[in-house]
Design an enzyme around this catalytic site. Structure first.
Site, PDB file in Angstrom:
ATOM      1  CB  CYS A   2       9.143  19.644 -11.251  1.00 25.06           C
ATOM      2  SG  CYS A   2       8.349  19.051 -12.883  1.00 25.06           S
ATOM      3  CD  GLU A 479      -1.813   2.593   1.808  1.00 22.28           C
ATOM      4  OE1 GLU A 479      -2.343   3.260   1.024  1.00 22.28           O
ATOM      5  OE2 GLU A 479      -0.645   2.550   2.081  1.00 22.28           O
ATOM      6  CE  LYS A 483       1.907   2.306  -0.161  1.00 21.69           C
ATOM      7  NZ  LYS A 483       1.313   3.519   0.279  1.00 21.69           N
ATOM      8  CG  HIS A 502     -22.360  -7.882  -4.307  1.00 21.05           C
ATOM      9  ND1 HIS A 502     -23.654  -8.139  -4.480  1.00 21.05           N
ATOM     10  CD2 HIS A 502     -22.258  -7.860  -3.142  1.00 21.05           C
ATOM     11  CE1 HIS A 502     -24.354  -8.333  -3.392  1.00 21.05           C
ATOM     12  NE2 HIS A 502     -23.306  -8.054  -2.547  1.00 21.05           N
TER      13      HIS A 502
HETATM   14  C1  F6R Z   1       0.542   6.408  -2.234  1.00 18.68           C
HETATM   15  C2  F6R Z   1       0.995   7.718  -1.934  1.00 18.68           C
HETATM   16  C3  F6R Z   1       0.169   8.735  -2.496  1.00 18.68           C
HETATM   17  C4  F6R Z   1       0.044   9.867  -1.743  1.00 18.68           C
HETATM   18  C5  F6R Z   1      -1.074  10.860  -2.384  1.00 18.68           C
HETATM   19  C6  F6R Z   1      -1.337  12.071  -1.634  1.00 18.68           C
HETATM   20  O1  F6R Z   1       1.988   5.542  -1.555  1.00 18.68           O
HETATM   21  O2  F6R Z   1       1.955   8.333  -1.493  1.00 18.68           O
HETATM   22  O3  F6R Z   1      -1.146   8.008  -2.962  1.00 18.68           O
HETATM   23  O4  F6R Z   1      -0.788   9.405  -0.654  1.00 18.68           O
HETATM   24  O5  F6R Z   1      -0.560  11.308  -3.580  1.00 18.68           O
HETATM   25  O6  F6R Z   1      -0.361  12.720  -1.253  1.00 18.68           O
HETATM   26  P1  F6R Z   1      -0.382  13.629   0.222  1.00 18.68           P
HETATM   27  O7  F6R Z   1      -0.405  12.979   1.592  1.00 18.68           O
HETATM   28  O8  F6R Z   1       1.067  14.390  -0.030  1.00 18.68           O
HETATM   29  O9  F6R Z   1      -1.558  14.520  -0.068  1.00 18.68           O
END
Ligand code: F6R
Length: 606
Positions: A2, A479, A483, A502
């Site tokens: 928000c 990761e 993505k 596994h």
């Molecule tokens: C994925 C992504 C989220 C953030 C997570 C942590 O692309 O951006 O998984 O990495 O919400 O956010 P921060 O780094 O702001 O603590």
């Protein structure tokens, strides 16, 4: 989650609210709303969906006036529909909220018993009623506001307008950030410096429990005890220009291309190129600590996971890593002498912040690797280790991730040298390697961007995709899968390559692409065996490797060749093809890569 903007201004408020909300849309985009003191009284417009929907509503039914409030919502209590959009209204009060009021159910029951009726399912409406009740009982606006705050448990940043108080915006923060912006004969409140960025770069950050009344030329700030306080007004760099897309189609594309610079700027705080030395920005002494506890969520957690391999392997420093949402609720047995290190782009993620505070309360030394320099984490930790990726707007983290890796790898080198695990010559060599990373990031973009397109097109038709990697590349496999999920809504999972047999191997068939991240390092031979196992089961292998790996790749694998680099920076360089792949698959699917459904950039609720 928000975004909030409040304006006591000299020009029409509604268009300015919209301009600010567009910059805040990264915090949530389920619905949006604006309230303005018009010549006919306090009025609001709301819309389900993006800010552009609200713009259309305003075009049809404009709001005239120079004092207003705006909100973009990431739904917590109540479905993301019009009824639950903010500003919420009760009697004379219109209110916007970021956070969760935990005791809203009991407060709502009490208010209903007192004869009040509710229009929405939100926790926010309860707060609006509490303020209105105070006004009805004869309290002045600020007193009614404070009386309501005293009843709340949970997290909030709030903004309020009151019918008849045409030069006043009220704000408060507990758990969720709020800034006050100082303009020229006008004042603002906003979720962060970006929110007020189009109007001013002079901001004060409210402390926990603070509340504020802004008028045309001043802000009265009070602390949680109701004592009038001053908060330092700083000039911040969150200029409007930093968050433009330029010639790129999406922020994601721009931010992938920003990575050489993000890495370069971050390195400038962590390595001395002349002396060939690495250091924490505050010269932290890693001989003072016995172990490291890394804490993070999502992509930042994967950066931490990769760093664990390097801290233990290169610096011999015992390192634990855990997702913050688990750590904070399981009463962990943390050893004395542990340094707690949060990794966070926003510096506001609720779970990471809570885990950090828990560590602090246990007497541990705390540090944070944070991209938002003025965030709550930045201000609360003992040691702030910034990344310099610049504002990241796309909800999918890219440049913040590689900037986190840049900082973490530099800290590994610093710790290794201080703890006697490497000598000055090896430190110099590793620093030189790090300094090559920006150039190699440019090169990996140039080398792989086009080559990935046909593969991305094919993957866009897949239902499931697997990602495999070993050692630090395991974190990248996770990761890469995250993505792809976020960018294209295709189901994807990352696994440690050795784990495939596994269980996940059961998923392999001719329709399941398997992305394997394997530079020609010590683990390559083992990963090559996993590739053969996939190929033997008709799996479609896409191998992301380097020139040496290409020479040993199975003939059946499709290959993407990244530049050859030292293993210590390989996670940084190999992250890029995974980001580009997710971006291109998202494009092929027509997905909204910058703002995927259900997500928000800054997760300030648990
Ligand atoms: C994925 C992504 C989220 C953030 C997570 C942590 O692309 O951006 O998984 O990495 O919400 O956010 P921060 O780094 O702001 O603590």
């Amino acid at each position: 989650m928000c975004g909030i903007i409040g304006i006591v201004g000299k020009t029409p408020a509604a268009p300015r609210v919209i301009e600010s909300l567009k910059r805040l849309e990264y915090r949530g985009y389920d619905s949006a709303g604006v309230a303005v003191h018009t010549p006919k009284g306090l009025d609001r417009r709301r819309a389900q969906g993006r800010i552009r929907e609200l713009e259309a509503v305003l075009a049809a039914e404009p709001l005239e006036g120079q004092v207003g409030l705006g909100h973009t919502r990431w739904a917590t209590h109540g479905a993301p529909n019009l009824r639950n959009a903010h500003p919420q209204k009760a009697g004379r009060v219109m209110l916007v909220h970021n956070g969760i009021i935990e005791n809203f159910a009991e407060l709502k029951a009490e208010l209903i018993a007192a004869g009040r009726t509710f229009e929405s399912d939100t926790d926010t409406e309860v707060v609006a009623h509490l303020i209105d009740q105070g006004l009805e009982q004869g309290l002045a606006p600020l007193a009614a506001f404070k009386a309501a705050l005293n009843r709340l448990t949970g997290a909030y940043a709030l903004g309020a307008l009151i019918e008849g108080e045409t030069q006043l915006v009220l704000g408060a923060r507990r758990g969720s950030p709020l800034v006050v912006g100082y303009g020229d004969g006008e004042m603002f409140i906003g979720s962060d410096a970006l929110a007020v960025g189009p109007f001013t770069n002079r901001v004060a950050y409210l402390d926990e429990g603070d509340y504020v009344a802004i008028g045309p030329t001043s802000a009265e700030i009070y602390n949680a005890d109701g004592v009038r306080v001053q908060r330092e007004v700083r000039t911040v760099a969150a200029s409007a220009a930093l968050v433009e897309k330029g010639n790129y189609r999406h922020f994601m594309e721009k931010e992938i291309h920003d990575q050489p610079d993000a890495c370069r700027y971050t390195l400038s705080s962590y390595v001395d190129p002349i002396g060939g030395q690495a250091r924490a920005p505050d010269a932290f002494d890693f001989t003072r600590i016995a172990r490291i506890q890394l804490l993070a969520c999502g992509t930042a957690y994967y950066a931490a996971l990769i760093a664990r391999y390097l801290f233990e392997d290169i610096a011999g420093l015992p390192t634990d890593v855990e997702v913050a949402s688990e750590f904070r609720y399981r009463n962990p047995a943390v050893a004395p002498g542990t340094l707690a290190v949060a990794v966070s782009q926003s510096g506001e993620t609720a779970d990471t912040l809570a885990a950090l505070r828990w560590c602090k309360a246990k007497g541990l030394t705390t540090a944070a690797i944070v991209n938002a320099p003025e965030s709550t984490m930045s201000r609360e930790v003992d040691h702030l280790w910034p990344t310099h990726a610049g504002p990241e707007v796309c909800v999918l983290s890219t440049k913040a991730f590689t900037a986190q890796l840049t900082a973490l790898i530099s800290l590994v080198v610093a710790a290794a040298r201080q703890r006697g695990r490497i000598d000055a010559a090896e430190e110099k060599r590793l620093v030189q390697t790090l300094l090559e990373a920006p150039r190699l990031l440019s090169q990996v973009i140039a080398d792989t961007e086009e080559a990935l397109r046909p593969i991305a097109f094919e993957i866009s038709r897949a239902r499931d995709v697997l990602y495999l990697g070993r050692g630090p590349m395991y974190g990248l496999a996770l990761e890469g899968a995250l993505k792809l999920k976020e960018g294209s809504y295709i189901h994807a999972e990352g696994y440690a390559a050795g784990e495939m047999k596994h269980g996940p191997i059961a998923l392999i068939d001719e329709s399941t692409p398997v992305i394997i991240v394997a530079p020609s390092d010590a683990a390559f031979e083992k990963t090559r065996s996993n590739m053969s196992e996939v190929i033997a089961r008709n799996g479609q292998v896409v191998l992301i490797t380097d020139a040496e790996g290409l020479a040993h790749a199975p003939a059946e694998a499709r290959t993407i060749v990244a530049p050859t680099c030292d293993p210590v920076i390989a996670p940084l360089i190999f992250a890029v093809p995974l980001q580009l792949l997710a971006y291109q698959v998202g494009l092929a699917k027509g997905a909204d890569v910058d703002q995927p459904r259900n997500l928000a950039k800054s997760v300030t609720v648990e």
